[in-house]
Design a protein around this motif. Structure first.
Motif, PDB file in Angstrom:
ATOM      1  N   GLU A   1       7.176  -1.036 -22.619  1.00  0.00           N
ATOM      2  CA  GLU A   1       6.790  -0.662 -23.984  1.00  0.00           C
ATOM      3  C   GLU A   1       7.561   0.543 -24.467  1.00  0.00           C
ATOM      4  OE1 GLU A   1       2.283  -2.251 -24.008  1.00  0.00           O
ATOM      5  OE2 GLU A   1       2.561  -0.128 -24.499  1.00  0.00           O
ATOM      6  N   PHE A   2       7.651   1.528 -23.585  1.00  0.00           N
ATOM      7  CA  PHE A   2       8.359   2.743 -23.954  1.00  0.00           C
ATOM      8  C   PHE A   2       9.810   2.448 -24.303  1.00  0.00           C
ATOM      9  CE2 PHE A   2      11.030   6.386 -23.187  1.00  0.00           C
ATOM     10  CZ  PHE A   2      10.367   7.373 -23.898  1.00  0.00           C
ATOM     11  N   LEU A   3      10.430   1.575 -23.502  1.00  0.00           N
ATOM     12  CA  LEU A   3      11.845   1.259 -23.721  1.00  0.00           C
ATOM     13  C   LEU A   3      12.037   0.247 -24.847  1.00  0.00           C
ATOM     14  CD1 LEU A   3      12.977   0.939 -19.990  1.00  0.00           C
ATOM     15  CD2 LEU A   3      13.517   2.806 -21.540  1.00  0.00           C
ATOM     16  N   GLU A   4      10.926  -0.240 -25.371  1.00  0.00           N
ATOM     17  CA  GLU A   4      10.962  -1.241 -26.438  1.00  0.00           C
ATOM     18  C   GLU A   4      11.766  -2.470 -26.031  1.00  0.00           C
ATOM     19  OE1 GLU A   4      12.560   1.236 -29.511  1.00  0.00           O
ATOM     20  OE2 GLU A   4      10.581   1.707 -30.292  1.00  0.00           O
ATOM     21  N   LEU A   5      11.519  -2.933 -24.801  1.00  0.00           N
ATOM     22  CA  LEU A   5      12.226  -4.119 -24.324  1.00  0.00           C
ATOM     23  C   LEU A   5      11.375  -5.344 -24.584  1.00  0.00           C
ATOM     24  CD1 LEU A   5      13.419  -2.787 -20.844  1.00  0.00           C
ATOM     25  CD2 LEU A   5      14.786  -3.029 -22.910  1.00  0.00           C
ATOM     26  N   ASP A   6      11.986  -6.355 -25.170  1.00  0.00           N
ATOM     27  CA  ASP A   6      11.267  -7.628 -25.294  1.00  0.00           C
ATOM     28  C   ASP A   6      11.823  -8.574 -24.227  1.00  0.00           C
ATOM     29  OD1 ASP A   6      13.708  -8.325 -26.245  1.00  0.00           O
ATOM     30  OD2 ASP A   6      13.110  -8.336 -28.352  1.00  0.00           O
ATOM     31  N   ASP A   7      11.731  -9.869 -24.452  1.00  0.00           N
ATOM     32  CA  ASP A   7      12.184 -10.788 -23.411  1.00  0.00           C
ATOM     33  C   ASP A   7      13.615 -11.280 -23.618  1.00  0.00           C
ATOM     34  OD1 ASP A   7       9.787 -10.593 -22.079  1.00  0.00           O
ATOM     35  OD2 ASP A   7       8.855 -12.116 -23.351  1.00  0.00           O
ATOM     36  N   THR A   8      14.382 -10.541 -24.437  1.00  0.00           N
ATOM     37  CA  THR A   8      15.757 -10.969 -24.688  1.00  0.00           C
ATOM     38  C   THR A   8      16.575 -11.056 -23.401  1.00  0.00           C
ATOM     39  OG1 THR A   8      15.592  -9.751 -26.747  1.00  0.00           O
ATOM     40  CG2 THR A   8      17.780 -10.541 -26.147  1.00  0.00           C
ATOM     41  N   TYR A   9      16.430 -10.036 -22.559  1.00  0.00           N
ATOM     42  CA  TYR A   9      17.185 -10.015 -21.311  1.00  0.00           C
ATOM     43  C   TYR A   9      16.215 -10.005 -20.139  1.00  0.00           C
ATOM     44  CZ  TYR A   9      20.610  -8.418 -24.703  1.00  0.00           C
ATOM     45  OH  TYR A   9      21.400  -8.324 -25.800  1.00  0.00           O
ATOM     46  N   PRO A  10      16.580 -10.709 -19.063  1.00  0.00           N
ATOM     47  CA  PRO A  10      15.691 -10.732 -17.903  1.00  0.00           C
ATOM     48  C   PRO A  10      15.528  -9.332 -17.286  1.00  0.00           C
ATOM     49  CG  PRO A  10      17.499 -12.316 -17.659  1.00  0.00           C
ATOM     50  CD  PRO A  10      17.778 -11.528 -18.882  1.00  0.00           C
ATOM     51  N   ILE A  11      14.297  -9.037 -16.899  1.00  0.00           N
ATOM     52  CA  ILE A  11      14.013  -7.772 -16.209  1.00  0.00           C
ATOM     53  C   ILE A  11      13.623  -8.105 -14.771  1.00  0.00           C
ATOM     54  CG2 ILE A  11      12.514  -5.745 -16.119  1.00  0.00           C
ATOM     55  CD1 ILE A  11      12.075  -6.093 -19.147  1.00  0.00           C
ATOM     56  N   HIS A  12      14.278  -7.462 -13.814  1.00  0.00           N
ATOM     57  CA  HIS A  12      13.965  -7.704 -12.409  1.00  0.00           C
ATOM     58  C   HIS A  12      13.375  -6.435 -11.809  1.00  0.00           C
ATOM     59  CE1 HIS A  12      16.724 -11.224 -12.612  1.00  0.00           C
ATOM     60  NE2 HIS A  12      17.419 -10.439 -13.402  1.00  0.00           N
ATOM     61  N   GLU A  13      12.239  -6.579 -11.127  1.00  0.00           N
ATOM     62  CA  GLU A  13      11.654  -5.426 -10.433  1.00  0.00           C
ATOM     63  C   GLU A  13      12.231  -5.408  -9.028  1.00  0.00           C
ATOM     64  OE1 GLU A  13       7.421  -6.051 -10.786  1.00  0.00           O
ATOM     65  OE2 GLU A  13       7.705  -6.471 -12.915  1.00  0.00           O
ATOM     66  N   THR A  14      12.931  -4.310  -8.700  1.00  0.00           N
ATOM     67  CA  THR A  14      13.671  -4.326  -7.432  1.00  0.00           C
ATOM     68  C   THR A  14      13.474  -3.083  -6.585  1.00  0.00           C
ATOM     69  OG1 THR A  14      15.597  -3.433  -8.589  1.00  0.00           O
ATOM     70  CG2 THR A  14      15.533  -5.812  -8.278  1.00  0.00           C
ATOM     71  N   SER A  15      13.737  -3.269  -5.295  1.00  0.00           N
ATOM     72  CA  SER A  15      13.785  -2.182  -4.335  1.00  0.00           C
ATOM     73  C   SER A  15      14.772  -2.596  -3.257  1.00  0.00           C
ATOM     74  CB  SER A  15      12.403  -1.982  -3.718  1.00  0.00           C
ATOM     75  OG  SER A  15      12.523  -1.220  -2.524  1.00  0.00           O
ATOM     76  N   VAL A  16      15.495  -1.637  -2.723  1.00  0.00           N
ATOM     77  CA  VAL A  16      16.420  -2.000  -1.638  1.00  0.00           C
ATOM     78  C   VAL A  16      15.683  -2.137  -0.308  1.00  0.00           C
ATOM     79  CG1 VAL A  16      18.505  -1.029  -2.662  1.00  0.00           C
ATOM     80  CG2 VAL A  16      17.056   0.423  -1.214  1.00  0.00           C
TER      81      VAL A  16
END
Ligand code: GTP
Ligand code: MG
Length: 295
Positions: A140-155
């Protein structure tokens, strides 16, 4: 070879991501951080695809140069931009967004066709059970919608491999099959399309969104004969629009005598309206996309 750039603020984890996912390095919690100076460019084969990876140093002075003097060099011919947000570095989230927006803008200028993937990285550091809420707030803060895929990651778990595999598969290789091209078209035009059929040069249906293509066969033969006389946008692209059972049918002959047929969900509008024109343009675009693939 596909060019992939990986961008984000300093210490967000870019170099570690590259080392772990492309070089098989085992991440060490105590490893000292060493900043990437300028950028590091290396060639890898990842998940069977050869890529040229640009790991962009994340300090402000570098980011300003990449989006400034070096913009054309860094952002031209890019297949994929990966932008890394360090999800626990809240004090710098606004700065991260600033460079994300700037990166995106520069990318659009020099590589308008490039894919964009977002990593919400270091999710292992989020308190257990809070990940979902955390991610929602940042989004929400970044104002991201679903235009680009978001991946939750950790090494520290397989999430980084899953994300990178998805990024390389869906983006770097481009459309893999007729199916992916059709899926994209279908997603954009769902409500206006009743049926889609692609038939190869020997008359075999490669794609059909309904089991029964029989009622279209007759139309197909007819289209074959009339298409020569029908409207064409240029020498190499011929299509016809005909009415069939009170619906419009778009037909086009592709390379190698492939035939595409799209049954729209409506009849000819009384006046040429915007959505009809848009659908027609998208249909032509589909023909062009498929043709690139058939060649
Ligand atoms: N907890 C955690 N730490 C990570 C993860 N990925 C990277 N790090 C740590 O983040 C720090 C910065 O990592 P780098 O990969 O060097 O950061 P960078 O983005 O390349 O930084 P610049 O080169 O300055 O732009 C290191 O201490 C890494 O160990 C992760 O998934 N989880
Ligand atoms: Mg680095």
């Amino acid at each position: 070879m596909e060019k992939i750039i990986i961008m984000g603020l300093a210490e967000s984890g870019k170099t570690t991501i590259v080392k772990v996912s492309a070089e098989g390095y085992v991440p060490q919690k105590q490893a000292p951080y060493s900043a990437t100076i300028d950028y590091k460019r290396k060639t890898y084969t990842m998940f069977g695809t050869k890529i040229s990876l640009f790991d962009l140093g994340g300090q402000k002075s570098f980011l300003d140069r990449f989006t400034g003097d070096l913009a054309e060099f860094i952002f031209s011919k890019v297949a994929v931009m990966i932008y890394v947000f360090d999800v626990i570095n809240m004090p710098k989230i606004s700065l991260a967004k600033y460079y994300y927006d700037l990166g995106l803008q520069t990318l659009k200028k020099y590589s308008p066709e490039a894919k964009v993937h977002i990593l919400f990285h270091k999710v292992d550091l989020i308190e257990k059970g809070k990940t979902e809420e955390f991610v929602k707030n940042i989004k929400e803060f970044l104002e991201l919608d679903d235009t680009y895929p978001i991946h939750e990651t950790s090494v520290y778990d397989k999430s980084i491999f899953t994300a990178m595999e998805n990024i390389i598969d869906t983006s770097a290789q481009g459309p893999e099959s007729f199916e992916t091209i059709f899926q994209k078209f279908e997603m954009q035009n769902k409500e206006f399309i009743d049926q889609m059929v692609l038939i190869d040069g020997r008359g075999k249906a490669i794609i059909s969104t309904q089991d029964d293509i029989f009622d279209l066969k007759e139309k197909l033969l007819q289209a074959h004969q009339t298409i020569e006389a029908s409207f064409s946008v240029n020498e190499s692209l011929k299509y016809s629009i005909q009415q069939f059972q009170s619906k419009l049918v778009f037909t086009s002959i592709l390379n190698n005598y492939f035939i595409l047929m799209l049954r729209y969900s409506f009849n000819l509008p009384e006046e040429l309206n915007e959505s009809y024109i848009k659908l027609l343009n998208q249909s032509i675009r589909l023909v062009q996309d498929l043709n690139k693939f058939i060649k």
